[in-house]
Design a protein around this motif. Structure first.
Motif, mmCIF file in Angstrom:
data_model
loop_
_atom_site.group_PDB
_atom_site.id
_atom_site.type_symbol
_atom_site.label_atom_id
_atom_site.label_comp_id
_atom_site.label_asym_id
_atom_site.label_seq_id
_atom_site.Cartn_x
_atom_site.Cartn_y
_atom_site.Cartn_z
ATOM 1 N N ARG A 62 -13.029 -39.392 -37.563
ATOM 2 C CA ARG A 62 -12.748 -39.723 -36.168
ATOM 3 C C ARG A 62 -13.261 -41.104 -35.794
ATOM 4 O O ARG A 62 -12.799 -41.706 -34.822
ATOM 5 C CB ARG A 62 -13.384 -38.685 -35.234
ATOM 6 N N HIS A 63 -14.243 -41.612 -36.532
ATOM 7 C CA HIS A 63 -14.817 -42.926 -36.248
ATOM 8 C C HIS A 63 -14.599 -43.818 -37.474
ATOM 9 O O HIS A 63 -15.133 -43.537 -38.552
ATOM 10 C CB HIS A 63 -16.307 -42.810 -35.924
ATOM 11 N N THR A 71 -11.562 -49.449 -29.632
ATOM 12 C CA THR A 71 -10.841 -48.489 -28.796
ATOM 13 C C THR A 71 -11.204 -47.081 -29.243
ATOM 14 O O THR A 71 -11.570 -46.858 -30.395
ATOM 15 C CB THR A 71 -9.315 -48.678 -28.882
ATOM 16 N N GLN A 72 -11.104 -46.156 -28.304
ATOM 17 C CA GLN A 72 -11.277 -44.737 -28.615
ATOM 18 C C GLN A 72 -9.943 -44.001 -28.572
ATOM 19 O O GLN A 72 -9.902 -42.786 -28.675
ATOM 20 C CB GLN A 72 -12.251 -44.094 -27.608
ATOM 21 N N LYS A 73 -8.864 -44.773 -28.451
ATOM 22 C CA LYS A 73 -7.534 -44.177 -28.305
ATOM 23 C C LYS A 73 -6.586 -44.574 -29.440
ATOM 24 O O LYS A 73 -5.364 -44.559 -29.264
ATOM 25 C CB LYS A 73 -6.917 -44.611 -26.968
ATOM 26 N N ALA A 74 -7.122 -44.932 -30.579
ATOM 27 C CA ALA A 74 -6.261 -45.289 -31.713
ATOM 28 C C ALA A 74 -5.519 -44.052 -32.221
ATOM 29 O O ALA A 74 -5.946 -42.911 -32.008
ATOM 30 C CB ALA A 74 -7.090 -45.911 -32.833
ATOM 31 N N LYS A 75 -4.397 -44.302 -32.897
ATOM 32 C CA LYS A 75 -3.555 -43.212 -33.407
ATOM 33 C C LYS A 75 -3.369 -43.356 -34.915
ATOM 34 O O LYS A 75 -3.200 -44.468 -35.417
ATOM 35 C CB LYS A 75 -2.175 -43.244 -32.737
ATOM 36 N N ILE A 76 -3.400 -42.232 -35.599
ATOM 37 C CA ILE A 76 -3.063 -42.211 -37.024
ATOM 38 C C ILE A 76 -1.686 -41.568 -37.150
ATOM 39 O O ILE A 76 -1.494 -40.403 -36.787
ATOM 40 C CB ILE A 76 -4.094 -41.417 -37.846
ATOM 41 N N LEU A 77 -0.720 -42.326 -37.639
ATOM 42 C CA LEU A 77 0.643 -41.819 -37.820
ATOM 43 C C LEU A 77 0.747 -41.168 -39.190
ATOM 44 O O LEU A 77 0.339 -41.745 -40.199
ATOM 45 C CB LEU A 77 1.657 -42.957 -37.706
ATOM 46 N N THR A 78 1.298 -39.974 -39.226
ATOM 47 C CA THR A 78 1.489 -39.262 -40.486
ATOM 48 C C THR A 78 2.915 -38.731 -40.542
ATOM 49 O O THR A 78 3.663 -38.792 -39.551
ATOM 50 C CB THR A 78 0.504 -38.084 -40.629
ATOM 51 N N THR A 79 3.296 -38.179 -41.672
ATOM 52 C CA THR A 79 4.637 -37.598 -41.804
ATOM 53 C C THR A 79 4.748 -36.279 -41.066
ATOM 54 O O THR A 79 5.850 -35.767 -40.872
ATOM 55 C CB THR A 79 4.973 -37.371 -43.284
ATOM 56 N N THR A 80 3.610 -35.716 -40.632
ATOM 57 C CA THR A 80 3.631 -34.420 -39.941
ATOM 58 C C THR A 80 3.274 -34.533 -38.465
ATOM 59 O O THR A 80 3.203 -33.533 -37.763
ATOM 60 C CB THR A 80 2.656 -33.442 -40.620
ATOM 61 N N GLY A 81 3.003 -35.740 -37.986
ATOM 62 C CA GLY A 81 2.663 -35.904 -36.586
ATOM 63 C C GLY A 81 1.733 -37.078 -36.355
ATOM 64 O O GLY A 81 1.664 -38.008 -37.172
ATOM 65 N N ILE A 82 1.001 -37.033 -35.244
ATOM 66 C CA ILE A 82 0.088 -38.114 -34.882
ATOM 67 C C ILE A 82 -1.292 -37.525 -34.591
ATOM 68 O O ILE A 82 -1.413 -36.535 -33.867
ATOM 69 C CB ILE A 82 0.592 -38.883 -33.648
ATOM 70 N N VAL A 83 -2.309 -38.140 -35.182
ATOM 71 C CA VAL A 83 -3.691 -37.768 -34.881
ATOM 72 C C VAL A 83 -4.169 -38.704 -33.779
ATOM 73 O O VAL A 83 -4.221 -39.922 -33.962
ATOM 74 C CB VAL A 83 -4.589 -37.879 -36.132
ATOM 75 N N GLN A 84 -4.518 -38.135 -32.627
ATOM 76 C CA GLN A 84 -4.866 -38.925 -31.446
ATOM 77 C C GLN A 84 -6.377 -39.152 -31.337
ATOM 78 O O GLN A 84 -7.183 -38.514 -32.000
ATOM 79 C CB GLN A 84 -4.387 -38.203 -30.189
ATOM 80 N N ASP A 85 -6.723 -40.073 -30.440
ATOM 81 C CA ASP A 85 -8.117 -40.304 -30.014
ATOM 82 C C ASP A 85 -9.052 -40.626 -31.173
ATOM 83 O O ASP A 85 -10.134 -40.044 -31.316
ATOM 84 C CB ASP A 85 -8.640 -39.089 -29.235
ATOM 85 N N ILE A 86 -8.626 -41.569 -31.989
ATOM 86 C CA ILE A 86 -9.459 -42.075 -33.086
ATOM 87 C C ILE A 86 -10.189 -43.328 -32.589
ATOM 88 O O ILE A 86 -9.598 -44.171 -31.915
ATOM 89 C CB ILE A 86 -8.603 -42.410 -34.322
ATOM 90 N N ASN A 131 -4.982 -49.449 -41.870
ATOM 91 C CA ASN A 131 -5.161 -49.968 -40.517
ATOM 92 C C ASN A 131 -4.231 -51.152 -40.295
ATOM 93 O O ASN A 131 -4.349 -52.185 -40.955
ATOM 94 C CB ASN A 131 -6.617 -50.392 -40.312
ATOM 95 N N PHE A 132 -3.329 -51.010 -39.336
ATOM 96 C CA PHE A 132 -2.423 -52.111 -39.021
ATOM 97 C C PHE A 132 -3.037 -53.048 -37.978
ATOM 98 O O PHE A 132 -3.313 -54.213 -38.261
ATOM 99 C CB PHE A 132 -1.077 -51.577 -38.537
ATOM 100 N N ASN A 133 -3.300 -52.523 -36.774
ATOM 101 C CA ASN A 133 -3.774 -53.411 -35.706
ATOM 102 C C ASN A 133 -4.927 -52.815 -34.900
ATOM 103 O O ASN A 133 -5.104 -53.160 -33.738
ATOM 104 C CB ASN A 133 -2.624 -53.790 -34.783
ATOM 105 N N ASP A 134 -5.700 -51.920 -35.507
ATOM 106 C CA ASP A 134 -6.853 -51.252 -34.886
ATOM 107 C C ASP A 134 -6.457 -50.186 -33.882
ATOM 108 O O ASP A 134 -7.275 -49.335 -33.533
ATOM 109 C CB ASP A 134 -7.788 -52.255 -34.196
#
Length: 558
Positions: free
Chosen positions: A54-55, A79-94, A119-122
């Motif tokens: 998460r961090h 930011t505390q609102k980064a997103k991880i994009l995956t093939t099954t969805g999005i992990v929020q609030d990273i 990491n593309f753009n934080d």
């Protein structure tokens, strides 16, 4: 851990705004954060149950730039609102973090592929399985916009814009440690036989008239490594600044005559310095080659016949002709009209000179060895530039404008005459030999194509030992010329090649590449060029793997 709004901590600004700081971060990431070309299996596969940290904190604790290895600051929240994009969805609030050196001010961000993330753009991160999925879908001609649409329909989650995902993926490919060998497992780094052609359907938005002339002392030599490194750095910089900002900070690579290079595998080219003499295209041709390299009316008519009927109708209108009737009617009208110089110029501009296209050199196995995005319309000069940049010129070059290539290349290097004997023809162009060749009553054996010469020629090719160099037509293009001497350039005259060389491998490649045009041709030129080299790289890898698998099966059956 300190927390901030992600913009200012004292005198430190993040993301950086000035070019030197961005350049330093780009260089550091390229040197120290490369992703292996073969990703470990446990990171390749997607899983719904996979848990991500998460961090996301940069692993560096000491400054790599300071001689005394200064201890870095505590992590600072971007930011505390980064997103991880995956093939099954999005992990929020990273939460993503950066560190800085209190002594020199250098910034460090999270870029640890070993945790399965890119990491593309934080604010937007892609997991590695998603990056590999995009790579594979591009190989089957699926635009990133369609991939994002599919993911949204499948997961029911709204993803960031397709443009953001696209540049995130390109950022991943720029950081992947590709060697871009562009070499065949069968033919090696120096194939004795090559096939060349132009992918005309790939185009881009460019006004050639806006390009500045190169420096007066420019002789056509371009550092290939520097050019492609600059394209890679442009992709990495997109993780910090927008395309518009990157241009103002000089992180973009605009087309130019003096800093534009083909890609040729490192072991195939003679050095990092390769040729690009496109600036010479705007100068008058030498009198000796005008008749040889000018696109003939017959060749232009042949290209016209390949166009869609709507293109032909539009050309008829532009030439003041009746645009009604069948395709055949339209072609007959244009053919008659092209006898006037004005109509010829209009057709040439529309069909031949509309876009530079991609010049490609391949081996008969279908592996791409050289790739060049032409700024101006095709000329034998483009292929001569690439061939003269090779460490060992092929003995046999198959090209649909063989006469023009031979004449141009030999005029370029009159001291060595690259294509000889007989100016690249298989025999001396005597009247008797021409008659025999036309009747199919002559064969020219080149035994060194199958068995290297026991006593190699001086400067002979490392595979064949021969210093002879021929330019030939395949059977589908040998009628493009009306010069009787070109009957001595027919591929079928050579027993070692006739029926054994698939001269259509280039057309087969172009048929695949044409399916990418709907998204490639919409991209900015530097993006178009970077992605094309990458797509061809993965195409080569797959073709080589297929050949290796085939050879293994053959050996098992012995």
């Amino acid at each position: 851990m300190e927390e901030s709004d992600g913009t200012h901590v004292g005198e430190i600004t993040y993301p950086p705004k000035d070019a030197p700081t961005i350049q330093g971060m780009v260089q550091y990431i390229l040197m120290n954060k490369k992703i292996p070309s073969t990703i470990p299996n446990h990171l390749r596969l997607s899983s719904v149950d996979k848990e991500f940290p998460r961090h996301l904190i940069p692993e560096e604790t000491l400054c790599y730039h300071c001689p005394n290895r200064m201890v870095l600051s505590d992590p600072i929240c971007i930011t505390q609102k980064a997103k991880i994009l995956t093939t099954t969805g999005i992990v929020q609030d990273i939460s993503t973090y950066y560190k800085y050196c209190p002594q020199c001010g250098v910034l460090y961000r999270y870029q640890e592929w070993s945790e399965g993330l890119h990491n593309f753009n934080d604010h937007v991160l892609l997991d590695l399985p998603l990056c590999l999925t995009i790579r594979n879908l591009l190989q089957v001609h699926t635009a990133v916009s369609r991939i994002v649409e599919y993911l949204e329909l499948t997961t029911g989650v709204q993803f960031p814009s397709a443009d953001t995902v696209f540049h995130g993926y390109l950022h991943f490919e720029a950081l992947t440690n590709h060697e871009y060998q562009y070499s065949c497992v069968t033919c090696g780094d120096h194939p004795p036989v090559v096939i060349m052609d132009l992918h005309k359907k790939a185009s881009f938005h460019l006004s050639v008239s806006d390009l500045a002339q190169p420096p007066e002392d420019f002789n056509g030599d371009v550092d290939s490594e520097q050019f492609w490194k600059a394209l890679t750095e442009e992709r990495i910089a997109r993780g910090f600044v927008s395309s518009k900002k990157a241009k103002s900070l000089q992180f973009s690579v605009p087309p130019s005559f003096h800093f534009w290079a083909p890609w040729i595998g490192r072991k195939t080219r003679r050095s990092n310095c390769v040729l690009n003499t496109e600036f010479e295209k705007i100068r008058p041709a030498k009198a000796a080659e005008v008749s040889e390299i000018t696109v003939s009316e017959d060749r232009l008519r042949d290209e016209l016949c390949k166009q869609k009927v709507q293109v032909i109708r539009n050309l008829c209108r532009e030439c003041g002709l009746d645009a009604t009737g069948s395709r055949t009617d339209l072609l007959l009208r244009l053919s008659q009209e092209m006898k006037s110089r004005e109509a010829y110029d209009k057709v040439f501009e529309k069909i031949w000179a509309a876009s530079g296209g991609w010049a490609v050199i391949m081996c008969p196995c279908g592996i791409v060895y050289s790739l060049k995005c032409n700024i101006r319309a095709e000329s034998p000069r483009d292929f001569a530039d690439m061939l003269l940049s090779w460490k060992h010129m092929p003995n046999i070059v198959i090209y649909d404008f063989a006469r023009g290539l031979s004449t141009h290349t030999n005029l370029r290097q009159p001291q060595t005459i690259p294509f000889s004997p007989f100016e690249g023809r298989l025999m001396d162009p005597t009247a008797e030999n021409i008659v025999k060749a036309k009747a199919g009553n002559v064969k020219v054996s080149l035994p060194w194509l199958t068995c290297k010469k026991k006593n190699p020629d001086t400067n002979g090719h490392p595979i064949t030992g021969s210093a002879e160099h021929y330019v030939l037509y395949d059977r589908f293009h040998e009628d493009n010329t009306k010069d009787a001497r070109d009957s001595l350039r027919k591929l079928r005259l050579v027993p070692q090649l006739a029926g054994k060389v698939n001269s259509q491998v280039v057309e087969q490649l172009f048929a695949k590449l044409k399916k990418n045009n709907y998204f490639l041709n919409m991209a900015l030129l530097s993006t178009h060029v970077f992605l094309m080299r990458n797509i061809i790289h993965h195409y080569n890898i797959r073709k080589n793997e297929e050949r290796l698998d085939h050879m293994k099966k053959e050996f098992q059956n012995i």
